[in-house]
Every structure is written in structure tokens, then in C-alpha cells.
Design a protein around this motif. Structure first.
Motif, PDB file in Angstrom:
ATOM      1  N   TYR A 217       0.821  -1.198   0.000  1.00 28.26           N
ATOM      2  CA  TYR A 217       0.000   0.000   0.000  1.00 28.26           C
ATOM      3  C   TYR A 217       0.857   1.251   0.000  1.00 28.26           C
ATOM      4  N   ALA A 218       0.214   2.348  -0.284  1.00 27.57           N
ATOM      5  CA  ALA A 218       0.824   3.669  -0.162  1.00 27.57           C
ATOM      6  C   ALA A 218      -0.031   4.511   0.785  1.00 27.57           C
ATOM      7  N   ILE A 219       0.628   5.458   1.401  1.00 26.64           N
ATOM      8  CA  ILE A 219      -0.076   6.420   2.240  1.00 26.64           C
ATOM      9  C   ILE A 219       0.189   7.802   1.667  1.00 26.64           C
TER      10      ILE A 219
ATOM     11  N   ILE B 110       3.623   8.157  -0.290  1.00 29.44           N
ATOM     12  CA  ILE B 110       4.822   7.394   0.034  1.00 29.44           C
ATOM     13  C   ILE B 110       4.477   5.916   0.076  1.00 29.44           C
ATOM     14  N   SER B 111       5.336   5.115  -0.526  1.00 27.28           N
ATOM     15  CA  SER B 111       5.111   3.675  -0.541  1.00 27.28           C
ATOM     16  C   SER B 111       5.366   3.090   0.840  1.00 27.28           C
ATOM     17  N   ASN B 112       4.500   2.181   1.236  1.00 24.56           N
ATOM     18  CA  ASN B 112       4.660   1.546   2.545  1.00 24.56           C
ATOM     19  C   ASN B 112       5.781   0.515   2.529  1.00 24.56           C
ATOM     20  N   SER B 113       6.159   0.054   1.350  1.00 24.62           N
ATOM     21  CA  SER B 113       7.167  -1.011   1.273  1.00 24.62           C
ATOM     22  C   SER B 113       8.591  -0.479   1.228  1.00 24.62           C
ATOM     23  N   ASP B 114       8.857   0.459   0.315  1.00 19.91           N
ATOM     24  CA  ASP B 114      10.243   0.890   0.145  1.00 19.91           C
ATOM     25  C   ASP B 114      10.453   2.388   0.303  1.00 19.91           C
ATOM     26  N   GLY B 115       9.395   3.107   0.677  1.00 21.79           N
ATOM     27  CA  GLY B 115       9.556   4.535   0.927  1.00 21.79           C
ATOM     28  C   GLY B 115       9.634   5.402  -0.303  1.00 21.79           C
TER      29      GLY B 115
ATOM     30  N   LEU C 124      -1.931   4.262  -7.634  1.00 23.32           N
ATOM     31  CA  LEU C 124      -3.317   4.664  -7.356  1.00 23.32           C
ATOM     32  C   LEU C 124      -3.352   5.883  -6.447  1.00 23.32           C
ATOM     33  N   CYS C 125      -2.396   5.975  -5.564  1.00 25.58           N
ATOM     34  CA  CYS C 125      -2.313   7.170  -4.715  1.00 25.58           C
ATOM     35  C   CYS C 125      -2.039   8.394  -5.573  1.00 25.58           C
TER      36      CYS C 125
END
Length: 123
Positions: free
Chosen positions: A32-34, A51-56, A104-105
Motif C-alpha cells: 500500500y501507499a499512504i 509514500i510507498s509503505n514497502s520501500d519509501g 493509485l495514490c
């Protein structure tokens, strides 16, 4: 159930800075992204940053380029938006939101969002 809570808004003079926080309670998948978006009275929702939740990996919309910085603290499950050189046109309610992917974000296809925090830039 995911809950997002924004904080850090307030009244600031033009040229000032604020740091917004988004505390997430609940599970957010790594893919996911926030992101942050804002909405001013009478205006459409405007994306700010993601910002990506996995790799920033980060993304900045025009509204956030150059003056805003998004970051995360995974240990605290918190995402931040550092806003510098604020202008009157930055006045809006700022929301943090989740999206299933960074892409999508970027397209403002948010899934969940919080109640928002008011940012007012005025002298």
C-alpha cells in the motif's frame, strides 16, 4: 479496522512551517501507499504527496513539490508531511489516506482517509 488520525495543523504566518502527522492504527499491507491530500472550501480535492509503505518511494503532486516533504516512521506507524515556506493558497483541510498502490495514490484513488486537520496560512 484501519483508523487514520491526522494532527499538527494550525494557524501559521506566510513563510512559516508546519509538520503534519498521520498515525495509523490497524493493518496496512506493505504494497500500500499512504498519501496526503487537501481540500479548501469550494475547491476540489487536491493531491499533495504519497509514500510507498514497502520501500519509501515518494511522489509529489504539483501542490507538494519543492516545499513539502513526506516521510514515514514504520516503528510508530506514522507518516509525516513537513511543510515549509507556506503560502496562503496552502490553506485547506489536510487528510491522510491509504491507497492500494503508489500509482493509485498518485491518481487520488484513495481507499480510507482520516478526519483531516485544518491548516490556515494567514498573517
Amino acid at each position: 479496522q484501519l483508523h487514520l488520525e491526522e494532527s499538527g495543523g494550525g494557524l501559521v504566518q506566510p513563510g512559516g512551517s508546519l509538520r503534519l502527522s498521520c498515525a495509523a492504527s490497524g493493518f496496512i499491507p506493505d504494497y500500500y501507499a499512504i498519501g496526503w491530500f487537501r481540500q479548501a472550501p469550494g475547491k476540489e480535492r487536491e493531491g499533495v504527496s504519497c509514500i510507498s509503505n514497502s520501500d519509501g518511494t515518494t511522489y509529489y503532486a504539483d501542490a507538494g513539490k519543492g516545499r513539502f516533504t513526506i516521510s514515514r516512521d514504520n516503528a510508530k506507524n506514522t507518516v509525516y508531511l513537513q511543510m515549509n515556506s507556506l503560502k496562503s493558497e496552502d490553506t485547506a483541510v489536510y487528510y491522510c489516506a491509504t491507497a492500494p498502490t503508489l500509482r493509485l495514490c498518485q491518481f487520488r484513488r484513495y481507499e480510507d482517509w482520516g478526519q483531516g486537520t485544518q491548516v490556515t496560512v494567514s498573517s
